[in-house]
Design a protein around this motif. Sequence first.
Motif, PDB file in Angstrom:
ATOM      1  N   ILE A 177       0.857  -1.178   0.000  1.00  0.00           N
ATOM      2  CA  ILE A 177       0.000   0.000   0.000  1.00  0.00           C
ATOM      3  C   ILE A 177       0.899   1.237   0.000  1.00  0.00           C
ATOM      4  CG2 ILE A 177      -1.682   1.372   1.303  1.00  0.00           C
ATOM      5  CD1 ILE A 177      -2.828  -1.212   2.402  1.00  0.00           C
ATOM      6  N   LEU A 178       0.795   2.033  -1.053  1.00  0.00           N
ATOM      7  CA  LEU A 178       1.592   3.251  -1.150  1.00  0.00           C
ATOM      8  C   LEU A 178       0.887   4.443  -0.527  1.00  0.00           C
ATOM      9  CD1 LEU A 178       2.779   2.963  -4.880  1.00  0.00           C
ATOM     10  CD2 LEU A 178       3.951   2.152  -2.813  1.00  0.00           C
ATOM     11  N   PHE A 179      -0.446   4.410  -0.549  1.00  0.00           N
ATOM     12  CA  PHE A 179      -1.229   5.560  -0.090  1.00  0.00           C
ATOM     13  C   PHE A 179      -2.612   5.062   0.305  1.00  0.00           C
ATOM     14  CE2 PHE A 179      -4.383   8.856  -1.048  1.00  0.00           C
ATOM     15  CZ  PHE A 179      -3.854   9.981  -0.443  1.00  0.00           C
ATOM     16  N   GLN A 180      -3.089   5.487   1.442  1.00  0.00           N
ATOM     17  CA  GLN A 180      -4.453   5.183   1.861  1.00  0.00           C
ATOM     18  C   GLN A 180      -4.926   6.304   2.782  1.00  0.00           C
ATOM     19  OE1 GLN A 180      -7.139   1.541   3.682  1.00  0.00           O
ATOM     20  NE2 GLN A 180      -5.007   1.682   4.299  1.00  0.00           N
ATOM     21  N   ARG A 181      -6.037   6.926   2.410  1.00  0.00           N
ATOM     22  CA  ARG A 181      -6.516   8.044   3.222  1.00  0.00           C
ATOM     23  C   ARG A 181      -8.018   8.222   3.036  1.00  0.00           C
ATOM     24  NH1 ARG A 181      -4.340  14.328   2.910  1.00  0.00           N
ATOM     25  NH2 ARG A 181      -5.885  15.208   4.317  1.00  0.00           N
ATOM     26  N   ALA A 182      -8.681   8.566   4.120  1.00  0.00           N
ATOM     27  CA  ALA A 182     -10.110   8.888   4.092  1.00  0.00           C
ATOM     28  C   ALA A 182     -10.281  10.389   3.999  1.00  0.00           C
ATOM     29  CB  ALA A 182     -10.800   8.355   5.344  1.00  0.00           C
ATOM     30  N   PHE A 183     -11.288  10.803   3.259  1.00  0.00           N
ATOM     31  CA  PHE A 183     -11.574  12.217   3.053  1.00  0.00           C
ATOM     32  C   PHE A 183     -13.053  12.469   3.329  1.00  0.00           C
ATOM     33  CE2 PHE A 183      -8.084  11.038   0.337  1.00  0.00           C
ATOM     34  CZ  PHE A 183      -7.199  12.103   0.375  1.00  0.00           C
ATOM     35  N   GLY A 184     -13.370  13.589   3.948  1.00  0.00           N
ATOM     36  CA  GLY A 184     -14.759  13.978   4.132  1.00  0.00           C
ATOM     37  C   GLY A 184     -15.387  13.372   5.361  1.00  0.00           C
ATOM     38  N   ALA A 185     -16.706  13.582   5.474  1.00  0.00           N
ATOM     39  CA  ALA A 185     -17.429  13.172   6.674  1.00  0.00           C
ATOM     40  C   ALA A 185     -18.852  12.783   6.308  1.00  0.00           C
ATOM     41  CB  ALA A 185     -17.447  14.315   7.692  1.00  0.00           C
ATOM     42  N   ASP A 186     -19.506  12.124   7.248  1.00  0.00           N
ATOM     43  CA  ASP A 186     -20.926  11.821   7.122  1.00  0.00           C
ATOM     44  C   ASP A 186     -21.693  13.143   7.166  1.00  0.00           C
ATOM     45  OD1 ASP A 186     -23.654  11.265   7.779  1.00  0.00           O
ATOM     46  OD2 ASP A 186     -23.078   9.319   8.560  1.00  0.00           O
ATOM     47  N   ILE A 187     -22.479  13.407   6.141  1.00  0.00           N
ATOM     48  CA  ILE A 187     -23.190  14.686   6.059  1.00  0.00           C
ATOM     49  C   ILE A 187     -24.121  14.876   7.241  1.00  0.00           C
ATOM     50  CG2 ILE A 187     -24.888  15.997   4.721  1.00  0.00           C
ATOM     51  CD1 ILE A 187     -23.719  14.770   2.214  1.00  0.00           C
ATOM     52  N   THR A 188     -24.809  13.811   7.656  1.00  0.00           N
ATOM     53  CA  THR A 188     -25.815  13.929   8.711  1.00  0.00           C
ATOM     54  C   THR A 188     -25.194  14.128  10.079  1.00  0.00           C
ATOM     55  OG1 THR A 188     -27.339  12.536   7.442  1.00  0.00           O
ATOM     56  CG2 THR A 188     -27.786  12.809   9.790  1.00  0.00           C
ATOM     57  N   THR A 189     -24.207  13.313  10.407  1.00  0.00           N
ATOM     58  CA  THR A 189     -23.634  13.353  11.760  1.00  0.00           C
ATOM     59  C   THR A 189     -22.388  14.214  11.875  1.00  0.00           C
ATOM     60  OG1 THR A 189     -22.212  11.420  11.406  1.00  0.00           O
ATOM     61  CG2 THR A 189     -24.494  11.008  12.105  1.00  0.00           C
ATOM     62  N   GLY A 190     -21.721  14.466  10.739  1.00  0.00           N
ATOM     63  CA  GLY A 190     -20.459  15.193  10.777  1.00  0.00           C
ATOM     64  C   GLY A 190     -19.279  14.333  11.173  1.00  0.00           C
ATOM     65  N   ALA A 191     -19.511  13.035  11.419  1.00  0.00           N
ATOM     66  CA  ALA A 191     -18.416  12.140  11.816  1.00  0.00           C
ATOM     67  C   ALA A 191     -17.474  11.922  10.642  1.00  0.00           C
ATOM     68  CB  ALA A 191     -18.973  10.801  12.287  1.00  0.00           C
ATOM     69  N   PRO A 192     -16.169  12.116  10.841  1.00  0.00           N
ATOM     70  CA  PRO A 192     -15.220  11.915   9.734  1.00  0.00           C
ATOM     71  C   PRO A 192     -15.226  10.466   9.260  1.00  0.00           C
ATOM     72  CG  PRO A 192     -14.186  13.062  11.587  1.00  0.00           C
ATOM     73  CD  PRO A 192     -15.511  12.550  12.074  1.00  0.00           C
ATOM     74  N   LEU A 193     -15.085  10.292   7.946  1.00  0.00           N
ATOM     75  CA  LEU A 193     -14.874   8.954   7.421  1.00  0.00           C
ATOM     76  C   LEU A 193     -13.481   8.483   7.801  1.00  0.00           C
ATOM     77  CD1 LEU A 193     -16.425   9.304   3.839  1.00  0.00           C
ATOM     78  CD2 LEU A 193     -17.540   8.682   5.989  1.00  0.00           C
ATOM     79  N   THR A 194     -13.291   7.173   7.869  1.00  0.00           N
ATOM     80  CA  THR A 194     -11.992   6.607   8.238  1.00  0.00           C
ATOM     81  C   THR A 194     -11.633   5.504   7.242  1.00  0.00           C
ATOM     82  OG1 THR A 194     -12.787   4.784   9.636  1.00  0.00           O
ATOM     83  CG2 THR A 194     -12.651   6.982  10.658  1.00  0.00           C
ATOM     84  N   ILE A 195     -10.410   5.033   7.342  1.00  0.00           N
ATOM     85  CA  ILE A 195     -10.005   3.953   6.442  1.00  0.00           C
ATOM     86  C   ILE A 195     -10.722   2.651   6.784  1.00  0.00           C
ATOM     87  CG2 ILE A 195      -7.760   4.963   5.903  1.00  0.00           C
ATOM     88  CD1 ILE A 195      -6.505   3.021   7.888  1.00  0.00           C
ATOM     89  N   ALA A 196     -11.358   2.599   7.960  1.00  0.00           N
ATOM     90  CA  ALA A 196     -12.146   1.417   8.318  1.00  0.00           C
ATOM     91  C   ALA A 196     -13.588   1.525   7.833  1.00  0.00           C
ATOM     92  CB  ALA A 196     -12.131   1.214   9.827  1.00  0.00           C
ATOM     93  N   SER A 197     -13.964   2.649   7.239  1.00  0.00           N
ATOM     94  CA  SER A 197     -15.332   2.826   6.761  1.00  0.00           C
ATOM     95  C   SER A 197     -15.664   1.794   5.689  1.00  0.00           C
ATOM     96  CB  SER A 197     -15.515   4.233   6.185  1.00  0.00           C
ATOM     97  OG  SER A 197     -15.387   5.220   7.194  1.00  0.00           O
ATOM     98  N   ARG A 198     -16.879   1.244   5.780  1.00  0.00           N
ATOM     99  CA  ARG A 198     -17.333   0.221   4.842  1.00  0.00           C
ATOM    100  C   ARG A 198     -18.361   0.841   3.897  1.00  0.00           C
ATOM    101  NH1 ARG A 198     -19.970  -4.138   7.834  1.00  0.00           N
ATOM    102  NH2 ARG A 198     -19.661  -5.413   5.970  1.00  0.00           N
ATOM    103  N   PHE A 199     -18.117   0.700   2.589  1.00  0.00           N
ATOM    104  CA  PHE A 199     -18.932   1.325   1.558  1.00  0.00           C
ATOM    105  C   PHE A 199     -19.643   0.266   0.734  1.00  0.00           C
ATOM    106  CE2 PHE A 199     -15.611   4.246   2.605  1.00  0.00           C
ATOM    107  CZ  PHE A 199     -16.100   5.529   2.387  1.00  0.00           C
ATOM    108  N   ASN A 200     -20.817   0.630   0.223  1.00  0.00           N
ATOM    109  CA  ASN A 200     -21.497  -0.224  -0.740  1.00  0.00           C
ATOM    110  C   ASN A 200     -20.707  -0.206  -2.045  1.00  0.00           C
ATOM    111  OD1 ASN A 200     -23.401  -1.065  -2.900  1.00  0.00           O
ATOM    112  ND2 ASN A 200     -24.878  -1.119  -1.223  1.00  0.00           N
TER     113      ASN A 200
END
Length: 457
Positions: A177-200
Motif C-alpha cells: 500500500i503506497l497511499f491510503q486516506r479517508a476524506f470527508g465526513a458523514d453529512i448527517t452526523t459530521g463524523a469523519p470517514l476513516t479507512i475502516a469505513s465500509r462502503f457499498n
Amino acid sequence: MLGKILAASVALAFGSVAPAAMAQTPPACNTTPNAAFEPLQALATATIDGNYAAIRETIQQRWAPIAPGAADAALALSDLAALGPLRQLRLCNVRENVAVTILASELTGAANQVAVRLDESAQIDVAQINLSVRPLDPHPSFTRDADRLNYLRAYIDRLTAGDAFSGVVLIGRNDEILFQRAFGADITTGAPLTIASRFNLASLNKIMTATAILRLVQDNRLSLDDYVAEILPAASSAPGFAAVQIKHLLSHTSGFSQDRSVLEFEPGQRFLYSNLGFRILGEVIQARTGMAYIDYLQETVMAPTGMTATGVFDAADRENVVPGYSRRLHPTDAIPETATLQPNPYLQSIPGGAMGGLYSTAEDLFRFGSALIGNRLISADLVALMRAPRPELNAPAYGFGVMLRTDSDVWGHGGSLPGADAAIEFYANGYFAVVIANRDDAGLPVLLVTRALFHRP
C-alpha cells in the motif's frame, strides 16, 4: 461505474458503462447551429449559473414526454452544477437535431459533456450527461511515487474542500500500500470517514464474481463453453436460452437485460450490460458447488486474502457502515422541486450478491487486487483471459467480468448506485487504485488523476 451516462433509456442500477466509454480526445466541433442548440444552451446556462429551478423549467418545457429519464437528466445537471464554477468550452453540431456542449469545472479540472437529441416535434427526446469525460490539461509527469502521491493528496484535498468528494482512496503496487486516506465526513452526523469505513460496492464486486467463476474453471468444475440451461434448466423460459453459455454471461453478451423470460438478441451478437446475467452466475456457482454465492466467495476469495470487512449488509452489524447520499432518490415521473443530497435508506436494503451490492473497505479491496494480479486467486493465464477484450463476442470494451479501456491496457471494474460510487483500476507495472465514495459519481475525477499519475504504458 467508471463513466456514467444518464439517458431516458438507462435506469440507475449497478453501474452500466465501461471506462472505455470516456473519450480522451474531443471530436472536431461543427459550430453551425441546429435545432438542438437553443435547448442545450438553455440547459448549459442554467447549469453554469447553478440554477436548478431553471434546469427544471427548461426540461419541463422542452422534454416530450416528461419521463424518469428527464428527472435523471435534471439531477445529473445539478450534480454538475455543484462542481462549479463552470465555463463553457464549445457547442457543437453533432448531426441533425443533436448537439453537444463541453462544460469545464475549475474545481475538478475536468471537462464534462452534455448532449441533447430532439424528436420530430423539436422536443428533447433524450439528454445525456457524461461527467468527467476527460482532463482539461495534462497532469504533470513525475518519476517518484512520493511526488505522485503528494500531487494526488493535494488534488483530493481540493475536491473535499469544495464538497465534491467524500470517501477513501488507496494506491497500491503489487503487495504494497503506497497511499491510503479517508476524506470527508458523514453529512448527517459530521463524523469523519476513516479507512475502516465500509462502503457499498455496487457493481464493483462483479469482478469478484468473475474471479469465483474462473476459479471453478481452473478447478475443472466448469467450462466457459458450458451451456447455462444444462446447469440451471429452470433459470429462464426465454426462447434461445439453450444457446447461452457461461462466457456470454461473463461478457454481458447473453442477450439478457433484466427479464429472465426475454432475450433481447441471440447470444454473442452484441454487448448489453446485464445485472441479471451476473445474478445467474451466482446461481451457477451454487449449482456447481452446493454453496451459496457469498459462502463460496468467502472460501475461495475473501478468507485466503484476509478480507475480513467484506460481505453482505448485516443489519445487526452496522459498525463502520457508511450511509450514502444522493440527489437521485425520486422514483417517480416528476422532476423534483429541489436537488439536495439526501441519505439513501434503500442502499442498506440491498442484500448484496453476485451482481453487486457487497460492502467493503479500501484495504480489503487492496487485498483482493494484489492477490488477483499476483495470481494467487486464479492462474496468470486466467487473469490474462479475464482482462482480454472479447471481439469474437462483440464486447471489445469488456472482458470476463472486467471493464476495459480501448485506448490503453487499464482494466478493472466500477459500480454506481444512488449514494455509492466504487472502482478498482489496474495500471501498468503493478500499480492499481481503489476509490470508494458515498456520493454519486464522486470518484470519477479522482480516477482521471490516478490514471494519469500511475499508468505508464
